[in-house]
Design an enzyme around this catalytic site. Structure first.
Site, PDB file in Angstrom:
ATOM      1  N   ASP A   4       0.829  -1.199   0.000  1.00 39.07           N
ATOM      2  CA  ASP A   4       0.000   0.000   0.000  1.00 39.07           C
ATOM      3  C   ASP A   4       0.874   1.263   0.000  1.00 39.07           C
ATOM      4  O   ASP A   4       1.854   1.350   0.745  1.00 39.07           O
ATOM      5  CB  ASP A   4      -0.863  -0.027   1.277  1.00 39.07           C
ATOM      6  CG  ASP A   4      -1.951   1.022   1.286  1.00 39.07           C
ATOM      7  OD1 ASP A   4      -2.821   0.957   0.408  1.00 39.07           O
ATOM      8  OD2 ASP A   4      -1.919   1.906   2.159  1.00 39.07           O
ATOM      9  N   GLU A  47       1.737  -0.564  -5.011  1.00 41.06           N
ATOM     10  CA  GLU A  47       0.693   0.413  -5.325  1.00 41.06           C
ATOM     11  C   GLU A  47       1.383   1.774  -5.268  1.00 41.06           C
ATOM     12  O   GLU A  47       1.671   2.297  -4.194  1.00 41.06           O
ATOM     13  CB  GLU A  47      -0.443   0.380  -4.299  1.00 41.06           C
ATOM     14  CG  GLU A  47      -1.587   1.291  -4.716  1.00 41.06           C
ATOM     15  CD  GLU A  47      -2.097   2.228  -3.635  1.00 41.06           C
ATOM     16  OE1 GLU A  47      -3.166   2.809  -3.827  1.00 41.06           O
ATOM     17  OE2 GLU A  47      -1.424   2.422  -2.605  1.00 41.06           O
TER      18      GLU A  47
HETATM   19  C1  NOJ Z   1      -4.370   2.979  -0.869  1.00 41.01           C
HETATM   20  C2  NOJ Z   1      -5.505   2.034  -0.613  1.00 41.01           C
HETATM   21  O1  NOJ Z   1      -5.771   1.318  -1.791  1.00 41.01           O
HETATM   22  C3  NOJ Z   1      -6.649   2.877  -0.154  1.00 41.01           C
HETATM   23  O2  NOJ Z   1      -7.849   2.150  -0.095  1.00 41.01           O
HETATM   24  C4  NOJ Z   1      -6.312   3.469   1.192  1.00 41.01           C
HETATM   25  O3  NOJ Z   1      -7.331   4.356   1.594  1.00 41.01           O
HETATM   26  C5  NOJ Z   1      -4.999   4.253   1.121  1.00 41.01           C
HETATM   27  N1  NOJ Z   1      -3.988   3.565   0.382  1.00 41.01           N
HETATM   28  C6  NOJ Z   1      -4.469   4.503   2.514  1.00 41.01           C
HETATM   29  O4  NOJ Z   1      -3.983   3.312   3.069  1.00 41.01           O
END
Ligand code: NOJ
Length: 571
Positions: free
Chosen positions: A222, A289
């Protein structure tokens, strides 16, 4: 703890030799709150996922990625982790996680879990200790605490949170006085960790090992571009938008700092130590991500000693225009090739408007963060039609593809969700100017005639399902010629049988500007010609000599390819 056996190999043996599984895998994202509810509390859970796994084997995917299921106060639907080594009771137990991993492996499905290293929950014991420890304490050093500006009553800099509002919150010290400020790129309940600290780095190595020992096949990381901030935390003159690539701007000091790569080199060593013989079927993987542009900077995350993959958000964000699609595919492949990584492709996830709705919005407009009743509504028929064509293009492309739960049913965004039931912190922190992501997170419809369309034994689901989900339930589509579910199954079967994911792509000339035309030669030499036609008028198709239609997202009319249709041809 049971250590799950490794999954049966699925596709790796091709005429060109063994290709590591993740270079061509199709990975299906399960959003655990909304997949299947095993205990009638209206929220999905791990036993629910396990029970429905055969559906994914039959769909023909290679792996699942499960969004966070760890202990969490759920201020950001689990992306606020209070204990990285425990399952939240709403989702089940560690034994349920073990059973899920073992069952998936028995079915030939790999399991990727989510890792949230940029921030913890404010309920994490470290943050609670930091509050008690006070200014200057080692406990506070684990997070990004600073003195306020001026007389201390102003935030340390002008950064805004991705969800809206300031990125800093002031704490009250133990003696009741107004105290230091802590940084939170996201919600106030998600304090950013201080990745300069060895202790933080070591803690995450342990967390990786904890889940690797339980048998997981990888981690989706993440906010992978956020861990390290620019030294001095300088003020900025532009603010980040929610989950958008930083296109056209100078790099924000909270994103994509060079120092982050060292973290991932360390992680790669941990993962590789679980596959000392380099068995292509036994690799454990990292996928970033990272909302990073340009694509060259994104590719840096996938250098040989860092992560295996990074999500290709420029592909997701590409406007529905043939020249843009050609360009993003070409550039994605080039930059990945330069670092020796596979390209990835993705069209939907739990953070963006589902592509069956997004593609029904006017082309060229800024991608909305959620759609509400009062907002301009997408054209549902057009959106689904384009979504099917886009997916058929995506699944032909070499590399690894990510699917988001329910897209195989053609699920639209829930665009009529009452504001009163919204839960996304972005809705609240943006002061109700961004609807947020709830509309793409609605519980899955499995059986049209059952309670909650088969999601679980109560209609009181954590977010309400729209009626249209009943008609789109999996049981309504299974075995039905032309349904979106059968389209996905056919595409995945062909992709698998022809080893397209491990193949090569060449552009095909002669079809005109409005048609994306390419040939993918699978890893064992067989070729598929793929045409995605975006022009206003049908494309007359004198098929190449001996060509055979393998699949078409919309029926051909008088040997012509209709607008917004993708066809796969053998020839
Ligand atoms: C990316 C995640 O995919 C999202 O759902 C989340 O709110 C943020 N990062 C914070 O962790």
């Amino acid at each position: 703890m049971t250590s799950a056996p490794k999954p049966a190999p699925r596709t790796s043996e091709t005429a060109t030799g063994a290709v590591p599984w993740w270079r061509h895998a199709v990975i299906y994202q399960v959003y655990p709150r909304s997949w299947a509810d095993g205990n009638a509390d209206g929220v999905g859970d791990l036993p629910g996922i396990t029970r429905r796994l055969p559906y994914l084997r039959d769909l023909g995917v290679d792996a699942i990625w499960i969004s966070p299921f760890y202990v969490s106060p759920m201020a950001d639907a689990g992306y606020d982790v209070a204990d990285y080594r425990q399952v939240d009771p709403v989702f089940g137990t560690l034994e349920d996680a073990d059973a899920l991993i073992a069952t998936a492996h028995d079915l030939g499905l790999r399991v990727i879990v989510d890792l949230v290293p940029n921030h913890t929950s404010d309920q994490h014991e470290w943050f609670q200790e930091a509050l008690v420890g006070g200014p200057g304490s080692p406990e506070r050093e684990r997070y990004m605490f600073r003195e306020g500006a001026g007389d201390g009553s102003e935030p340390p800099n002008n950064w805004r949170s991705v969800f809206g509002g300031p990125a800093w919150t002031r704490v009250t010290e133990a003696d009741g006085s107004p105290g230091q400020w802590y940084l939170h790129i996201f919600d106030v309940t998600q304090p950013d960790l201080n990745w300069e600290r060895t202790e933080v780095r070591e803690m995450f190595h342990d967390v990786l090992r904890f889940w690797l020992d339980r048998g997981v096949d990888g981690f989706r990381v993440d906010v992978a571009h956020g861990l390290v901030k620019e030294a001095g935390l300088p003020d900025v003159d532009h603010q980040p938008h929610l989950l958008e690539s930083d296109s056209g701007h100078v790099r924000h000091p909270m994103w994509d700092q060079d120092g982050v790569h060292e973290v991932y080199r360390g992680w790669r060593e941990v993962l590789d130590s679980y596959n000392p013989d380099g068995d292509p079927d036994a690799d454990r993987i990292l996928v970033a991500e990272a909302w990073v542009e340009p694509l060259e900077r994104l590719a840096d995350y996938t250098r040989a000693d860092e992560m295996h993959q990074a999500f290709n958000f420029p592909f997701l964000e590409c406007p529905w225009q043939a020249d843009d699609l050609r360009e993003v595919v070409t550039r994605s492949m080039e930059v990945a090739h330069d670092v020796g990584a596979p390209t990835t492709w993705v069209l939907s996830n739990h953070d963006v408007v589902r592509h069956a709705s997004r593609l029904g919005l006017p082309v060229g407009r800024r991608r909305p963060n959620g759609i509400g009743l009062e907002d301009p509504q997408p054209n549902a028929v057009l959106g689904l039609r384009r979504a099917r064509a886009a997916t058929a293009l995506m699944l032909a492309l070499p590399g690894s593809a990510y699917l988001y739960q329910g897209e195989e049913l053609g699920l639209p965004e829930h665009t009529a969700l009452p504001d009163a039931v919204r839960q996304d912190p972005a809705w609240f922190r943006s002061e109700h100017t961004e609807r947020g992501r709830d509309g793409c997170r609605i519980p899955m419809p499995w059986e049209a005639g059952a309670t909650a369309y088969g999601f679980g034994d109560t209609w009181d689901t954590w977010l309400p399902q729209p009626e249209v989900y009943g008609a789109l339930a999996a049981d309504r589509q299974a075995g039905v010629d032309g349904s979106t579910l059968e389209l996905y199954r056919a595409l995945l079967r062909l992709r698998h049988d022809d080893h397209l994911g491990a193949g090569d792509l060449e552009w095909v000339e002669g079809y005109g500007e409005d048609t994306v035309a390419l040939r993918v030669r699978g890893a064992d030499g067989r070729a598929v010609v793929v045409l995605t036609h975006l022009g206003d008028q049908p494309l007359p198709l004198p098929l190449p000599e001996g060509a055979q239609v393998l699949v078409s997202t919309h029926p051909l009319v008088d040997d012509a390819l209709p607008t917004d249709t993708t066809v796969w041809l053998r020839g």
